[in-house]
Write an enzyme that holds these catalytic residues in place. Structure first.
Site, PDB file in Angstrom:
ATOM      1  N   PHE A  50       0.701  -1.296  -0.070  1.00  0.00           N
ATOM      2  CA  PHE A  50      -0.003  -0.031   0.058  1.00  0.00           C
ATOM      3  C   PHE A  50       0.928   1.348  -0.006  1.00  0.00           C
ATOM      4  CE2 PHE A  50      -1.275  -0.505   4.709  1.00  0.00           C
ATOM      5  CZ  PHE A  50      -0.033  -0.118   5.146  1.00  0.00           C
ATOM      6  N   GLU A  51       0.245   2.407  -0.340  1.00  0.00           N
ATOM      7  CA  GLU A  51       0.685   3.739  -0.298  1.00  0.00           C
ATOM      8  C   GLU A  51       1.766   3.566  -1.392  1.00  0.00           C
ATOM      9  OE1 GLU A  51       1.917   5.731   3.180  1.00  0.00           O
ATOM     10  OE2 GLU A  51       0.032   5.129   4.070  1.00  0.00           O
TER      11      GLU A  51
END
Ligand SMILES: Cc1cc2nc3c(=O)[nH]c(=O)nc-3n(C[C@H](O)[C@H](O)[C@H](O)COP(=O)(O)OP(=O)(O)OC[C@H]3O[C@@H](n4cnc5c(N)ncnc54)[C@H](O)[C@@H]3O)c2cc1C
Length: 496
Positions: free
Chosen positions: A278-279
Site C-alpha cells: 500500500f501507499e
C-alpha cells in the site's frame, strides 16, 4: 490542511482535533495502482446545490469508524473534452446513502479498521469539493507523498523491535554448545540487520530533515525512502523470524500460554508485508522513481531514438540533444572523486567517493539505457528497477555516512562508524553487481517464460494439487449459501 478552503477548515478541523476519525477512499474493485477505471461518480444535482455521489470503495482504512472521508470520484467531462476527471470530496459518514457493506480482515494489521464503503445517491454539499474540480488525483499524489515519509519511520521502528528481540534471543539460546548468535550463519544475519536498521534510521532522519527545511522537492527521496525501508524492513523481520526458529513461527498467544517468552515476531512479519503494497507498491514506486530519472532525457532526446518520430521531430531533437549532451555527457565522466576528497569523513570518506563516482556512472548508464531501448525503455521494468535500486543504495549510503559523522561527534552513541562502514560495504557490493546486469541479464528469457506461462504452456506443472479453481467454486458456493465461512477441506482435484 493543505487543500481545504478556510470555510472547510473551520468546519472540519475542530472535529478532527476532538478525535473524529478520517479516511481516504481511492481504491475500488477495478482501481488499484491504476486509477483509469474508476467508476465512482459525482454529478451536480439539477439545482446545482449538491454533488450526487454513487459508487463503491474497497479497503478504506478507518472507513467503518470514520466520521469524515475524502472520497475520489469521477466528475463530468469539461466542455470540449470527453475525459472525465477525478475530483476529491469531503463526505460525512452520517449522511444518507453512506454504508459500510463489509469489514475486511487481513494477514496482519489485526488492529486496523478497514472496509468496503458504498455510496448511493449521497448528497454532498457543493462546497465540500476539495481543492478544484479535476484535481483529485494530484491531491491524492501529494497526500501520498506525505504518507511516504511516515512509513519509513514505522519500518525503522519495526527493525529496532526486531533487533531488541534478537539480541536477547541470540545471546540466551544455546545450541551445539554456544549461543546461536555466535554461530556464523546467525551472526551474518545479526550484523546485516543491525547495519540495515541503522541505515533505515539514517534515511528517515535525512528525509525528515530535508522535508522540515522546506527547501527541497523531496518527492524522489520520499519515494526511495518508502521503497527501500519497506523492503529492507521485510527482510529484517524475515531474518528475525529465522533467528527465533520455531518460536518465530509460533504466535504470541501460544507462546504465552505455554510460558515461553511471547516475542511477537510472526506478527511483525505479517504486519511488515503490506508496506510493500500500500501507499504505492514496490513495482509502482520503482516506475515512479525511474520515470523521474529518465523523463528529462526523453524530453530532450526522446524523438531521436523514437522510430515513429517524424524526420522534423528527429532533427529538432538532434539540435536539442547536441546542445545539451555536449556539456552533460563529459561531465558525467569528469569529477574529483579520489583521495583526499571527503577526508573529513575519515574512514567513511572512501565510501563517499564511491557514491560520487557511482552516481556519475549511473547517470551515464541511464542515458545509455535510453539510447539503447528508446521509448521502449518504459517497458523494460527490470532494467529500470536496477537503475532505481542502484540510486536508492547510493542515497542510503549518503544518509548513513552523514549520520555516522554526526553521531561520531557525540560520545554516548558508539560504533556508528562501524555500522555505516558495514552498510556501505554491503551496498557497494550490490551496486557493483547491478551495473553489469543492467545490459547483461536474463530479462528477455524470463519475460518469454512468463508469457508462455500466461498462455497455459506449463499447465502440466500444476498437476496433482488442490486446484485454485476449486477455491473459486468454494467461494461461489459460499456466496450462494449466503455465508462466507470456510466449508469442508477440499479433496485434491486433478488440474488438467
Ligand atoms: C490493509 C490495506 C489498507 C489499505 N488502505 C487503503 C486506504 O485507506 N485507501 C485506499 O484508497 N486504498 C487503500 N488500500 C489499497 C491499496 O492502496 C492498494 O492495495 C494498492 O494501491 C495496490 O492496489 P491493488 O491491491 O489493487 O493491486 P494492483 O494494482 O491490482 O496490483 C497487483 C500487482 O501488480 C503490480 N502492478 C500493478 N501495475 C503495475 C505496473 N504498471 N507495472 C508493474 N507492476 C504493476 C502491483 O505492484 C502489484 O504487485 C489498502 C489496502 C490494504 C491491503
Amino acid at each position: 490542511m493543505k487543500f481545504g478552503t478556510e470555510e472547510q477548515k473551520e468546519r472540519y478541523l475542530p472535529r478532527l482535533a476532538k478525535g473524529a476519525l478520517s479516511a481516504f477512499a481511492l481504491t475500488e474493485h477495478d482501481v488499484g495502482s491504476d486509477p483509469a477505471n474508476m467508476s465512482t461518480t459525482a454529478k451536480l444535482s439539477d439545482d446545482g446545490l449538491h454533488w450526487i455521489l454513487n459508487g463503491e470503495k474497497l479497503w478504506t482504512t478507518n472507513g467503518p469508524r470514520a466520521e469524515l472521508i475524502v472520497v475520489m470520484a469521477r466528475t463530468p467531462a469539461p466542455e470540449g473534452s470527453n475525459r472525465k476527471p477525478i475530483s476529491a470530496f469531503i463526505v460525512e459518514t452520517e449522511w444518507a446513502g453512506v454504508e459500510v457493506t463489509h469489514e475486511c480482515s487481513f494477514m496482519g494489521l489485526k488492529g486496523l479498521s478497514n472496509g468496503i464503503l458504498r455510496f448511493t445517491n449521497v448528497k454532498i454539499p457543493r462546497e465540500n469539493l476539495l481543492w478544484d474540480e479535476g484535481k483529485g488525483l494530484k491531491l491524492a499524489l501529494i497526500t501520498l507523498n506525505t504518507g511516504r515519509l511516515a512509513m519509513p519511520a514505522f519500518c525503522a521502528a519495526g527493525a529496532k523491535g526486531a533487533l531488541e528481540m534478537c539480541r536477547d534471543w541470540a545471546n540466551s539460546r544455546v545450541q551445539w554448545g554456544r549461543s546461536i548468535g555466535k554461530h556464523d550463519a546467525i551472526a551474518q544475519m545479526l550484523g546485516k540487520m543491525t547495519a540495515n536498521a541503522f541505515a533505515m534510521d539514517s534515511l528517515v532522519d535525512l528525509t525528515a530533515r530535508m522535508s522540515d527545511s522546506g527547501n527541497f522537492d523531496i518527492r524522489l527521496e520520499a519515494a526511495i525512502a518508502k521503497l527501500w525501508t519497506s523492503e529492507t524492513g521485510w527482510d529484517t523481520a524475515n531474518d528475525a523470524l529465522q533467528i527465533r526458529g520455531g518460536r518465530g513461527y509460533e504466535n504470541h498467544g501460544s507462546l504465552l500460554a505455554r510460558g515461553d517468552i511471547p516475542y511477537p515476531v510472526e506478527r511483525h512479519l505479517r504486519d511488515a508485508r503490506i508496506n510493500m503494497i500500500f501507499e504505492g507498491s514496490s513495482e509502482i514506486m520503482r516506475l515512479f522513481i525511474a520515470r523521474e530519472a529518465v523523463d528529462s532525457h526523453l524530453a530532450i532526446a526522446g524523438d531521436l531514438v523514437n522510430p515513429k518520430a517524424s524526420l522534423g521531430a528527429k532533427l529538432r531533437a538532434l539540435v536539442r540533444a547536441g546542445f545539451h549532451y555536449v556539456w552533460w555527457y563529459p561531465t558525467r565522466f569528469l569529477g574529483w572523486s579520489v583521495w583526499p576528497r571527503y577526508m573529513k569523513f575519515g574512514g567513511l570518506g572512501s565510501h563517499l567517493r564511491f557514491v560520487e563516482r557511482a552516481s556519475r556512472r549511473l547517470a551515464r548508464a541511464t542515458f545509455h539505457a535510453m539510447v539503447r531501448f528508446g521509448p521502449k525503455l518504459e517497458k523494460r521494468q527490470a532494467v529500470l528497477g536496477r537503475i532505481v535500486d542502484i540510486g536508492s543504495d547510493l542515497l542510503v549510503m549518503t544518509a548513513v555516512i552523514i549520520r555516522a559523522r554526526e553521531l561520531g561527534e557525540t560520545t554516548e552513541k558508539k560504533g556508528a562508524d562501524a555500522l555505516a562502514d558495514l552498510f556501505c560495504r554491503m551496498a557497494r557490493r550490490r551496486i557493483t553487481a547491478r551495473f553489469p546486469a543492467l545490459f547483461n541479464n536474463d530479462d528477455s528469457t524470463t519475460y518469454g517464460v512468463a508469457r508462455r506461462f500466461l498462455d497455459d504452456d506449463f499447465l502440466w506443472l500444476e498437476e496433482g494439487i488442490v486446484s485454485a479453481e476449486a477455491y473459486r467454486h468454494q467461494a461461489e458456493a459460499a456466496i450462494l449459501a449466503g455465508s462466507t465461512l470456510e466449508t469442508e477441506p477440499l479433496e485434491p482435484v486433478r488440474t488438467t
